[in-house]
Write an enzyme that holds these catalytic residues in place. Structure first.
Site, PDB file in Angstrom:
ATOM      1  N   CYS A 100     100.023 -20.322  21.414  1.00 52.57           N
ATOM      2  CA  CYS A 100      99.764 -18.883  21.255  1.00 52.57           C
ATOM      3  C   CYS A 100     100.963 -18.064  21.737  1.00 52.57           C
ATOM      4  CB  CYS A 100      98.525 -18.518  22.072  1.00 52.57           C
ATOM      5  SG  CYS A 100      98.227 -16.755  22.206  1.00 52.57           S
ATOM      6  N   CYS A 104      99.749 -10.589  19.374  1.00 57.97           N
ATOM      7  CA  CYS A 104      98.900 -10.077  18.291  1.00 57.97           C
ATOM      8  C   CYS A 104      97.739  -9.226  18.786  1.00 57.97           C
ATOM      9  CB  CYS A 104      98.328 -11.236  17.484  1.00 57.97           C
ATOM     10  SG  CYS A 104      99.298 -12.726  17.558  1.00 57.97           S
ATOM     11  N   THR A 191      94.896 -12.107  27.091  1.00 55.87           N
ATOM     12  CA  THR A 191      96.031 -12.923  26.651  1.00 55.87           C
ATOM     13  C   THR A 191      97.349 -12.187  26.858  1.00 55.87           C
ATOM     14  OG1 THR A 191      94.655 -14.022  25.010  1.00 55.87           O
ATOM     15  CG2 THR A 191      97.012 -14.066  24.613  1.00 55.87           C
ATOM     16  N   GLU A 258      96.148 -16.476  30.097  1.00 58.99           N
ATOM     17  CA  GLU A 258      95.191 -15.370  30.189  1.00 58.99           C
ATOM     18  C   GLU A 258      95.012 -14.931  31.641  1.00 58.99           C
ATOM     19  OE1 GLU A 258      94.824 -17.778  27.837  1.00 58.99           O
ATOM     20  OE2 GLU A 258      94.941 -16.403  26.148  1.00 58.99           O
ATOM     21  N   HIS A 293      91.703  -9.072  14.524  1.00 62.21           N
ATOM     22  CA  HIS A 293      92.050 -10.273  15.285  1.00 62.21           C
ATOM     23  C   HIS A 293      91.490 -11.530  14.615  1.00 62.21           C
ATOM     24  CE1 HIS A 293      94.300 -11.807  18.506  1.00 62.21           C
ATOM     25  NE2 HIS A 293      93.288 -12.383  19.136  1.00 62.21           N
ATOM     26  N   TYR A 297      93.505 -15.608  12.593  1.00 62.93           N
ATOM     27  CA  TYR A 297      93.414 -16.978  13.093  1.00 62.93           C
ATOM     28  C   TYR A 297      93.772 -18.071  12.095  1.00 62.93           C
ATOM     29  CZ  TYR A 297      92.043 -16.265  17.899  1.00 62.93           C
ATOM     30  OH  TYR A 297      92.066 -15.979  19.239  1.00 62.93           O
ATOM     31  N   CYS A 300      97.889 -17.986  12.718  1.00 64.91           N
ATOM     32  CA  CYS A 300      98.468 -18.670  13.896  1.00 64.91           C
ATOM     33  C   CYS A 300      97.956 -20.097  14.012  1.00 64.91           C
ATOM     34  CB  CYS A 300      98.252 -17.863  15.168  1.00 64.91           C
ATOM     35  SG  CYS A 300      96.601 -17.955  15.865  1.00 64.91           S
ATOM     36  N   GLU A 444      90.153 -21.885  23.120  1.00 63.02           N
ATOM     37  CA  GLU A 444      90.686 -20.617  22.620  1.00 63.02           C
ATOM     38  C   GLU A 444      90.303 -20.425  21.154  1.00 63.02           C
ATOM     39  OE1 GLU A 444      92.749 -17.271  21.576  1.00 63.02           O
ATOM     40  OE2 GLU A 444      93.088 -19.178  20.570  1.00 63.02           O
TER      41      GLU A 444
END
Ligand code: SF4
Ligand code: FE
Length: 486
Positions: A100, A104, A191, A258, A293, A297, A300, A444
C-alpha cells in the site's frame, strides 16, 4: 512550489514536528526509524512516479483551479478519463511497491469533500466550497500528502455517536469560537497517518439531528497542537528492525502503516472547516468517499497481485514445478481473479458521472461490487499462492541462520530447489510471498475502504430489486405490465 519528487517529500517530512508513539516510545526521528522507512518509501514513490517520464502521464494532472501541473493524488476528477487514469495509476504504483502506498485515502476524501461542500452551500448558503477550494489550492501547490481520516473508534456499535457514554468515541466539536472550532475524539486505522503532511477529517456515518456536533469535516496539519498519533502493530513488524531478507519486501513493507489519531482539544481555524453541524450531508459524504475508495481496490490490489503472481511463477521455476499442469492452472486462476477485480475498477470508472460541482464520481453500485470482489478474490489469490509455495512458507529458517558460520551451510544446502539456482533466490521469493499474504496485508483487503457488510448494504440499497421484480413479473404474466419495464 511545484510538484515534489521522492527525495523532496522525504525532506519535507523532516520539517514537521508531529507527536508519534510506537511500541511505548515517542518517535523523534520518523524518517530514520526502521519501523516507518518502508511506508515512507512507498509514499515517496507516489511523488517519484509523478515526475518520472515513464509514468508522469498517469501520475500527474492539470489542476482545474490553477491550470498548473500537479500530482494526480491532489487532483479533482474532471471526466471519465481522470477516473480511469486513477485506477491505472494505482495498478502501476502497486506493481512497483507490492504494498500500500497510502496516498489514495486523502485523494478520495478531497474528491468527496469537493462535491459535498458544493451541495451544502447550494442548499444552505454556507461558504464551505470556497474554503475547501482555497485549502485544495494550497495542497496542490505544495504537493502535500493528506491522509483521509474517516473511521471513528465507535465504542458501543449499537449506539449512535451522541448516545455513547464517552462522547469522545466519535470526533466531535467541543467548543465553537469566533475564529474556529475545537474538536476532541479519535480516528482509527488511518493509513499513512504518520508520514502525511496533514489530515482530512470526515464523519464516519450518517448522522441525525442529535449527532450534529459529530457532523464535522476539516483539515488539520499533522503537527497541530493536541494531535497524537499512535502507530499500530503489524504482523512480523519486528523483522523491520532485525534484518532485511526476512522482511520479504524490505523496501516498501507489506501494508500501509496505520495509526490511531487522538484529537485532544485540537483547534481548527474556520478556513479549514468544511462541514460543521450539517448532519443531513454526513451520510452522503461518507457514501461518496466510500465509492471513490472502493473504486480503487481493483487498481492497487491488481498491481499487488501482479507482483504476487510473478513471485509464485518465479518460485515454481526455482522449485521445479513450473511445468506441472495443475500449477499452470492455478497460475491462470490467480491471473483471472486479479484481472476480474481490475475489470470492476475500470467498469465503475467508465460508468462514472458528473456531480453538480462539475467533478466526476465513480458509479457507486459497481464500486461496491469491486470492493466486495476484492474481499474474496485477494484471499483466493493468496490461498493459491500458499498452495503452490508449499509448507516451507510457514517453516523456513531465518536470514540469521542462513548467514550463521556453523549452520548456514545446512540452510543453504537444504533450502535449495533446482541445482543451478542459489538457495537464497528461493528464500527471497518465499519471504516476499510471506510478506504479501501471511499477515496484516490480507486483513487490509477485507476491511480497508469498509468491511464486506458495508458493501452489501450499499449493493442491496442500489441494486433496484423492485425493478428486477417487475422484469420477472412481466415475463411471468403476473398482473398488468407495460410493454417495456423502464
Ligand atoms: Fe491506496 Fe490501495 Fe493503500 Fe487504499 S489500500 S491507500 S487504495 S494503495
Ligand atoms: Fe486501504
Amino acid at each position: 512550489m511545484a510538484m515534489m519528487n521522492g527525495k523532496q517529500y522525504r525532506e519535507s517530512l523532516k520539517n514537521l514536528k508531529p507527536t508519534i508513539y510506537y511500541m511505548g516510545e515517542k518517535i523523534e526521528n520518523l524518517t530514520g526509524h526502521p519501523a516507518f522507512i518502508p511506508h515512507i518509501n512507498a509514499a515517496a514513490l507516489t511523488y517519484e512516479m509523478a515526475v518520472a517520464p515513464e509514468f508522469e502521464e498517469l501520475c500527474s494532472a492539470r489542476s482545474h483551479l490553477t491550470g498548473e501541473k500537479i500530482n494526480r493524488f491532489t487532483h479533482i476528477h474532471q471526466n471519465h478519463d481522470d477516473l480511469i487514469k486513477k485506477v491505472k495509476m494505482l495498478r502501476a504504483i502497486g506493481q512497483q511497491t507490492g504494498s500500500c502506498f497510502q496516498r489514495c485515502v486523502g485523494f478520495d476524501g478531497m474528491n468527496a469533500t469537493y462535491s459535498i461542500t458544493y451541495d451544502i452551500d447550494k442548499k444552505l448558503g454556507t461558504d464551505y466550497h470556497e474554503r475547501f477550494k482555497k485549502t485544495l489550492k494550497e495542497i496542490q501547490g505544495k504537493d502535500l500528502m493528506v491522509s483521509g481520516a474517516m473511521t471513528d473508534p465507535k465504542g458501543d456499535r449499537s449506539l449512535s455517536p451522541s448516545e455513547q457514554k464517552d462522547p469522545d468515541l466519535y470526533v466531535h466539536v467541543v467548543e465553537r469560537k469566533k475564529d474556529g472550532i475545537v474538536v476532541s475524539g479519535a480516528k482509527a486505522h488511518i493509513t499513512g497517518a504518520v508520514n502525511s503532511h496533514g489530515h482530512l477529517v470526515m464523519p464516519t456515518s450518517a448522522m441525525r439531528a442529535e449527532d450534529k456536533d459529530y457532523a464535522v469535516c476539516f483539515y488539520v496539519p499533522i503537527d497541530a497542537p493536541g494531535l497524537i498519533h499512535i502507530f499500530g502493530r503489524q504482523s512480523n513488524d519486528t523483522r523491520k528492525c532485525e534484518c532485511s531478507m526476512d522482511q520479504g519486501n524490505a523496501e516498501y513493507g507489506c501494508v500501509g502503516g496505520e495509526a490511531l489519531i487522538v484529537f485532544d482539544k485540537v483547534f481548527v481555524p474556520n478556513e479549514h472547516v468544511f462541514m460543521c453541524g450539517e448532519y443531513e450531508f454526513a451520510g452522503e459524504l461518507v457514501e461518496r468517499f466510500a465509492t471513490f475508495h472502493r473504486q480503487n481496490y481493483g487498481g492497487c490490489k491488481g498491481g499487488l497481485a501482479d507482483v504476487l503472481v510473478g513471485a509464485v511463477y518465479a518460485l515454481t521455476q526455482v522449485q521445479g514445478t513450473s511445468k506441472a499442469s495443475h500449477v499452470r492452472d492455478k497460475l491462470a486462476e490467480m491471473i483471472h481473479l486479479a484481472e476480474t477485480i481490475y475489470c470492476c475498477s475500470i467498469a465503475c470508472s467508465c460508468q462514472g458521472f458528473a456531480q453538480p460541482a462539475g467533478c466526476y464520481q465513480a458509479d457507486p453500485l459497481l464500486a461496491n461490487i469491486t470492493k466486495l470482489n476484492v474481499t474474496r478474490n485477494v484471499y483466493e489469490i493468496a490461498r493459491l499462492a500458499h498452495d503452490i509455495t508449499g509448507g516451507i512458507l510457514a517453516t523456513m529458517p531465518s536470514e540469521f541462520d542462513l548467514k550463521d558460520p556453523k549452520v548456514g551451510k545446512w540452510v543453504d544446502k537444504y533450502m535449495k530447489g533446482v541445482a543451478d539456482v542459489p538457495a537464497e533466490t528461493r528464500i527471497r521469493l518465499i519471504r516476499l510471498i510471506d510478506a504479501m499474504t501471511c499477515g496484516t496485508a490480507l486483513a487490509e483487503s477485507m476491511h480497508g475502504a469498509g468491511s464486506p457488510q458495508a458493501q452489501k448494504i450499499m449493493i442491496e440499497r442500489r441494486g433496484n430489486l423492485e425493478r428486477k421484480k417487475k422484469l420477472a413479473e412481466k415475463l411471468a404474466r403476473i398482473g398488468e405490465q407495460p410493454f417495456f419495464v423502464c
